[in-house]
Design a protein around this motif. Structure first.
Motif, PDB file in Angstrom:
ATOM      1  N   UNK A 151       0.610   2.428   3.558  1.00 58.11           N
ATOM      2  CA  UNK A 151       0.347   3.820   3.899  1.00 58.11           C
ATOM      3  C   UNK A 151      -1.058   4.231   3.468  1.00 58.11           C
ATOM      4  N   UNK A 152      -1.817   4.761   4.400  1.00 60.49           N
ATOM      5  CA  UNK A 152      -3.184   5.178   4.101  1.00 60.49           C
ATOM      6  C   UNK A 152      -3.277   6.220   2.982  1.00 60.49           C
ATOM      7  N   UNK A 153      -2.388   7.232   2.920  1.00 58.66           N
ATOM      8  CA  UNK A 153      -2.523   8.226   1.854  1.00 58.66           C
ATOM      9  C   UNK A 153      -2.504   7.619   0.452  1.00 58.66           C
ATOM     10  N   UNK A 154      -1.681   6.584   0.244  1.00 57.49           N
ATOM     11  CA  UNK A 154      -1.621   5.974  -1.082  1.00 57.49           C
ATOM     12  C   UNK A 154      -2.899   5.203  -1.393  1.00 57.49           C
ATOM     13  N   UNK A 155      -3.531   4.662  -0.358  1.00 60.48           N
ATOM     14  CA  UNK A 155      -4.794   3.946  -0.556  1.00 60.48           C
ATOM     15  C   UNK A 155      -5.902   4.931  -0.919  1.00 60.48           C
ATOM     16  N   UNK A 156      -5.916   6.066  -0.238  1.00 58.93           N
ATOM     17  CA  UNK A 156      -6.903   7.096  -0.564  1.00 58.93           C
ATOM     18  C   UNK A 156      -6.689   7.607  -1.988  1.00 58.93           C
ATOM     19  N   UNK A 157      -5.425   7.777  -2.383  1.00 61.60           N
ATOM     20  CA  UNK A 157      -5.127   8.254  -3.731  1.00 61.60           C
ATOM     21  C   UNK A 157      -5.589   7.278  -4.809  1.00 61.60           C
ATOM     22  N   UNK A 158      -5.724   6.017  -4.431  1.00 65.45           N
ATOM     23  CA  UNK A 158      -6.211   5.000  -5.361  1.00 65.45           C
ATOM     24  C   UNK A 158      -7.733   4.949  -5.393  1.00 65.45           C
TER      25      UNK A 158
ATOM     26  N   UNK B  84       0.827   1.525  -7.231  1.00 63.92           N
ATOM     27  CA  UNK B  84       0.904   2.821  -6.559  1.00 63.92           C
ATOM     28  C   UNK B  84       0.450   2.774  -5.103  1.00 63.92           C
ATOM     29  N   UNK B  85       0.241   1.556  -4.583  1.00 63.30           N
ATOM     30  CA  UNK B  85      -0.041   1.399  -3.161  1.00 63.30           C
ATOM     31  C   UNK B  85       1.293   1.218  -2.451  1.00 63.30           C
ATOM     32  N   UNK B  86       1.558   2.030  -1.449  1.00 68.79           N
ATOM     33  CA  UNK B  86       2.874   2.070  -0.823  1.00 68.79           C
ATOM     34  C   UNK B  86       2.922   1.228   0.447  1.00 68.79           C
ATOM     35  N   UNK B  87       3.705   0.144   0.399  1.00 70.96           N
ATOM     36  CA  UNK B  87       3.931  -0.650   1.585  1.00 70.96           C
ATOM     37  C   UNK B  87       4.767   0.133   2.578  1.00 70.96           C
ATOM     38  N   UNK B  88       4.473  -0.036   3.863  1.00 68.93           N
ATOM     39  CA  UNK B  88       5.198   0.751   4.871  1.00 68.93           C
ATOM     40  C   UNK B  88       4.936   0.184   6.260  1.00 68.93           C
ATOM     41  N   UNK B  89       5.953   0.224   7.102  1.00 69.18           N
ATOM     42  CA  UNK B  89       5.816  -0.253   8.469  1.00 69.18           C
ATOM     43  C   UNK B  89       5.483   0.850   9.452  1.00 69.18           C
ATOM     44  N   UNK B  90       5.264   0.462  10.694  1.00 72.19           N
ATOM     45  CA  UNK B  90       4.795   1.398  11.720  1.00 72.19           C
ATOM     46  C   UNK B  90       5.896   2.252  12.346  1.00 72.19           C
ATOM     47  N   UNK B  91       7.160   1.988  12.015  1.00 67.15           N
ATOM     48  CA  UNK B  91       8.251   2.687  12.688  1.00 67.15           C
ATOM     49  C   UNK B  91       8.600   4.047  12.126  1.00 67.15           C
ATOM     50  N   UNK B  92       7.851   4.519  11.126  1.00 62.64           N
ATOM     51  CA  UNK B  92       8.252   5.725  10.401  1.00 62.64           C
ATOM     52  C   UNK B  92       8.090   7.023  11.181  1.00 62.64           C
TER      53      UNK B  92
ATOM     54  N   UNK C 160      11.947   5.902  -5.112  1.00 63.32           N
ATOM     55  CA  UNK C 160      10.562   6.205  -4.741  1.00 63.32           C
ATOM     56  C   UNK C 160      10.280   7.627  -5.193  1.00 63.32           C
ATOM     57  N   UNK C 161       9.036   7.896  -5.555  1.00 65.74           N
ATOM     58  CA  UNK C 161       8.690   9.247  -5.981  1.00 65.74           C
ATOM     59  C   UNK C 161       8.738  10.181  -4.765  1.00 65.74           C
ATOM     60  N   UNK C 162       8.894  11.453  -5.029  1.00 62.28           N
ATOM     61  CA  UNK C 162       9.030  12.423  -3.934  1.00 62.28           C
ATOM     62  C   UNK C 162       7.830  12.400  -2.995  1.00 62.28           C
ATOM     63  N   UNK C 163       6.628  12.185  -3.558  1.00 61.40           N
ATOM     64  CA  UNK C 163       5.426  12.165  -2.710  1.00 61.40           C
ATOM     65  C   UNK C 163       5.472  11.008  -1.719  1.00 61.40           C
ATOM     66  N   UNK C 164       6.006   9.870  -2.157  1.00 61.77           N
ATOM     67  CA  UNK C 164       6.125   8.708  -1.273  1.00 61.77           C
ATOM     68  C   UNK C 164       7.132   8.999  -0.156  1.00 61.77           C
ATOM     69  N   UNK C 165       8.276   9.558  -0.507  1.00 62.29           N
ATOM     70  CA  UNK C 165       9.287   9.887   0.492  1.00 62.29           C
ATOM     71  C   UNK C 165       8.747  10.888   1.506  1.00 62.29           C
TER      72      UNK C 165
ATOM     73  N   UNK D 258      -3.770  -5.001   5.555  1.00 63.59           N
ATOM     74  CA  UNK D 258      -4.770  -5.541   4.629  1.00 63.59           C
ATOM     75  C   UNK D 258      -4.151  -6.605   3.733  1.00 63.59           C
ATOM     76  N   UNK D 259      -5.005  -7.533   3.240  1.00 61.41           N
ATOM     77  CA  UNK D 259      -4.533  -8.520   2.264  1.00 61.41           C
ATOM     78  C   UNK D 259      -5.081  -8.234   0.869  1.00 61.41           C
ATOM     79  N   UNK D 260      -5.718  -7.068   0.693  1.00 62.94           N
ATOM     80  CA  UNK D 260      -6.368  -6.753  -0.577  1.00 62.94           C
ATOM     81  C   UNK D 260      -5.390  -6.698  -1.743  1.00 62.94           C
ATOM     82  N   UNK D 261      -4.201  -6.192  -1.522  1.00 58.98           N
ATOM     83  CA  UNK D 261      -3.342  -5.809  -2.640  1.00 58.98           C
ATOM     84  C   UNK D 261      -2.504  -6.940  -3.217  1.00 58.98           C
ATOM     85  N   UNK D 262      -2.178  -7.953  -2.420  1.00 57.38           N
ATOM     86  CA  UNK D 262      -1.401  -9.083  -2.941  1.00 57.38           C
ATOM     87  C   UNK D 262      -2.001 -10.439  -2.573  1.00 57.38           C
ATOM     88  N   UNK D 263      -3.012 -10.455  -1.738  1.00 57.78           N
ATOM     89  CA  UNK D 263      -3.543 -11.722  -1.251  1.00 57.78           C
ATOM     90  C   UNK D 263      -2.895 -12.151   0.052  1.00 57.78           C
TER      91      UNK D 263
END
Length: 322
Positions: free
Chosen positions: A245-252, A279-287, A215-220, A234-239
């Motif tokens: 992660x919201x930051x990656x969505x904003x970056x898009x 470049x949309x980063x999947x991520x769970x709530x436990x982070x 993963x790129x440093x920004x994602x980590x 959301x189901x936008x990205x794969x159906x």
């Protein structure tokens, strides 16, 4: 029902979940040698010609570790196969898994008898991920050996069911291998998953913030900085609905709080197809529990210490492997 031999007596009751784009042999080997089941999506090997190279790297790397550390052998590894009809590489990738006799296959987005039979033919075990009890029944009826209950809060293609509801419903009729996915990032949560009736905790997002993850440093750093408030479903990205992660969505260039709805019929998991939302980063709530980027060995060591402390706190006996 006793666990299959490949899943019995793991140093820690943890399976590292396959991370799209991010999991590679480097992370898988690091997870397995640290004592947890390591896994990766086979589709991360692109182009398809890389599949054999990666499977050889993993099997040879783990064999070398076992030879050098006979007292602390590596945990087994798993390969995730997307069995949805749009995966035009499935037959090719399954043939490669058969050649290397991959010990564990994780199937997603559809349960198929032919895939399960193929894995059993080489002595492998199939775990199928599900988001509800109905899907769980279908998976076992079609020959899966075990289940991964993907509950609310999990990264990627997560469900909406409470883990309490999902596990208790499955355990009313199924006594085979069962892993729980959904916001697990500490040893305490691993023990909680077992207390609910799961055999294993299924951990993904926290492994993104490891040195071995691709993963790129920004994602980590986003994993370190963010918490559950920064996750959107959301189901936008794969159906298929998932957590991101919201930051990656904003970056898009999108508003994460006002995303359009996708047409599920257009979902595509083609083998070497270009991903529109790579470049949309999947991520769970436990982070929220992740406070720094560290090595996989260090992170697993932390999980091990937390797990042992949680058992002690509840007056449970210490396990020989903890």
């Amino acid at each position: 029902m006793p666990l299959p031999a490949v899943l019995a007596n793991l140093p820690l009751p943890i399976i590292g979940s396959p991370l799209f784009i991010i999991s590679t042999p480097k992370l898988v080997i690091a997870q397995c040698t640290a004592g947890v089941v390591g896994s990766m999506p086979m589709l991360n090997a692109r182009p398809a010609s890389q599949v054999d190279e990666w499977l050889a790297e993993i099997t040879e790397g783990l064999a070398a570790w076992d030879k050098a550390h006979p007292e602390q052998k590596a945990a087994p590894f798993a390969i995730n196969q997307i069995v949805h009809k749009s995966n035009d590489r499935l037959e090719h990738d399954m043939e490669a898994c058969a050649r290397y006799k991959v010990p564990i296959i994780i199937t997603s987005l559809g349960a198929r008898v032919d895939i399960n039979e193929a894995v059993h033919a080489w002595g492998g075990v199939v775990l199928h991920d599900i988001i509800n009890n109905a899907h769980a029944h279908k998976a076992i009826e079609k020959g899966a050996d075990g289940l991964i209950a993907v509950a609310a809060g999990a990264g990627g293609h997560a469900g909406t069911k409470s883990p309490f509801a999902l596990i208790q419903e499955i355990r009313q009729w199924f006594d085979g291998p069962l892993a729980l996915s959904g916001s697990i990032a500490t040893g305490d949560a691993v023990l909680a998953a077992q207390a609910m009736g799961a055999d294993f905790a299924y951990i993904g997002s926290a492994f993104i913030a490891t040195e071995e993850a691709r993963a790129i440093d920004a994602h980590k750093q986003a994993i370190v900085d963010a918490n559950s408030d920064d996750i959107v479903y959301s189901n936008l990205f794969t159906g298929v609905h998932g957590n991101y992660l919201k930051p990656s969505i904003r970056n898009a260039g999108l508003d994460p709080d006002n995303l359009p709805v996708s047409d599920p019929s257009k979902m595509n998991f083609g083998g070497d197809a270009k991903k529109a939302w790579k470049d949309i980063w999947g991520c769970g709530q436990g982070i929220g529990a992740v406070d720094k980027v560290r090595s996989t060995a260090e992170f697993v060591g932390q999980l091990k210490a937390q797990y042992a402390a949680a058992r002690q706190r509840l007056g449970l006996p210490m396990l020989a492997t903890v």
